[in-house]
Design an enzyme around this catalytic site. Structure first.
Site, mmCIF file in Angstrom:
data_model
loop_
_atom_site.group_PDB
_atom_site.id
_atom_site.type_symbol
_atom_site.label_atom_id
_atom_site.label_comp_id
_atom_site.label_asym_id
_atom_site.label_seq_id
_atom_site.Cartn_x
_atom_site.Cartn_y
_atom_site.Cartn_z
ATOM 1 N N LYS A 69 -26.744 10.735 5.662
ATOM 2 C CA LYS A 69 -25.324 10.502 5.910
ATOM 3 C C LYS A 69 -25.111 9.671 7.165
ATOM 4 O O LYS A 69 -24.339 8.709 7.180
ATOM 5 C CB LYS A 69 -24.604 11.847 6.001
ATOM 6 C CG LYS A 69 -23.128 11.779 6.344
ATOM 7 C CD LYS A 69 -22.856 12.020 7.820
ATOM 8 C CE LYS A 69 -23.248 13.412 8.259
ATOM 9 N NZ LYS A 69 -22.906 13.667 9.690
ATOM 10 N N LYS A 120 -23.417 8.063 18.726
ATOM 11 C CA LYS A 120 -24.236 8.993 17.941
ATOM 12 C C LYS A 120 -25.002 8.256 16.847
ATOM 13 O O LYS A 120 -26.168 8.577 16.566
ATOM 14 C CB LYS A 120 -23.359 10.083 17.324
ATOM 15 C CG LYS A 120 -24.116 11.070 16.432
ATOM 16 C CD LYS A 120 -25.221 11.811 17.172
ATOM 17 C CE LYS A 120 -26.063 12.683 16.247
ATOM 18 N NZ LYS A 120 -25.376 13.875 15.734
ATOM 19 N N SER A 144 -20.619 14.723 13.409
ATOM 20 C CA SER A 144 -21.102 13.335 13.365
ATOM 21 C C SER A 144 -20.485 12.675 12.142
ATOM 22 O O SER A 144 -20.907 12.933 11.014
ATOM 23 C CB SER A 144 -22.633 13.298 13.276
ATOM 24 O OG SER A 144 -23.216 13.853 14.425
#
EC number: 1.1.1.60
Length: 294
Positions: A238, A170, A95
């Protein structure tokens, strides 16, 4: 088909084992020798560098923490770009930032190497049982060619557009998950503070409109005080940071995402960065001076 797999962490190790179970020949690499030994015991081979893997594999899967790690493995010294022959395919299941996916893809394409960005959702349990959701960006013909490979690790594999689209999808997923965990945490903290058993509240609402996969996965963890990481707060920070960076680039406003990221950063400052993201409940508990338990 010989498949390279780089990154044998919480997600990567069970994903690689599912490929072995499906009959694929696998060459793996990771910084953790124990993880490598575990996957070798399941039938894989190993190589010392990404370059060495690329020299012997037609397709390479990466499952790494963040954009810099993927760039290093793909484009750095002893990286995939140095060992891969034209026609090799990189399927990056990490990701990372959509822009990073596009930049890596452009650099690889100049050497005749194709790339899909194919991040996953579902956490460790779905990585183990092979029912992850995979969202894929890149050339549709390449997607079709490697669909079965990805499906060996997943319950669903969906092509969402050109390179970078997988990671945009995502990020949308991670926004929804984060806000769901925050809403669940608020609700269960409210119930506890009001003197109502949060487990009974959970049982009462899970079959109605408030019910969700997130609620069923994370509410029991909070009430059992089980914050063993299926997905760490550090990694969710993140992802939310990447979502906010992307939103700034396209002119979208994500005020709730920004608020939840601040909460997660406060938890990291309290030493909970490596805890499961369900520990977001601890932020609310601290403010309310309660603990959500059964």
């Amino acid at each position: 088909m010989k498949v390279g797999f780089i990154g044998l962490g919480i997600m990567g190790k069970p994903m690689s084992k599912n490929l072995l179970k499906a009959g694929y020949s696998l060459v793996v690499a990771d910084r953790n020798p124990e993880a490598i030994a575990d996957v070798i015991a399941a039938g894989a081979e190993t190589a010392s560098t990404a370059k060495a893997i690329a020299e012997q594999c037609d397709v390479i899967i990466t499952m790494l923490p963040n954009s810099p790690h993927v760039k290093e493995v793909a484009l750095g010294e002893n990286g995939i770009i140095e060992g891969a022959k034209p026609g090799t395919v990189l399927i990056d299941m990490s990701s990372i930032a959509p822009l990073a996916s596009r930049e890596i893809s452009e650099a690889l394409k100049a050497k005749g190497i194709d790339m899909l960005d194919a991040p996953v959702s579902g956490g460790e349990p779905k990585a183990i049982d092979g029912t992850l959701s995979v969202m894929v960006g890149g050339d549709k013909a390449i997607f079709d060619k490697y669909y079965d490979l990805m499906k060996a690790m997943a319950g669903s594999v969906v092509h969402t557009g050109e390179i970078g689209a997988g990671n945009v999808t995502k990020l949308a997923n991670q926004v929804i998950v984060a806000l769901n965990i925050a809403a669940m945490s608020e609700a269960l903290t409210l119930a506890t503070k009001a003197g109502v058993n949060p487990d009974l509240v959970y049982q009462a609402i899970r079959g109605g409109l408030a019910g969700s996969t997130v609620l069923d996965a994370k509410a029991p963890m909070v009430m059992d005080r089980n914050f063993k990481p299926g997905f760490r707060i550090d990694l969710h920070i993140k992802d939310l940071a990447n979502a906010l960076d992307t939103s700034h680039g396209v002119g979208a406003q994500l005020p709730l995402t920004a608020a939840v990221m601040e909460m997660m950063q406060a938890l990291r400052a309290d030493g909970l960065g490596t805890a499961d993201h369900s520990a977001l409940a601890c932020y609310y508990e601290k403010l309310a001076k309660v603990e959500v338990t059964r």
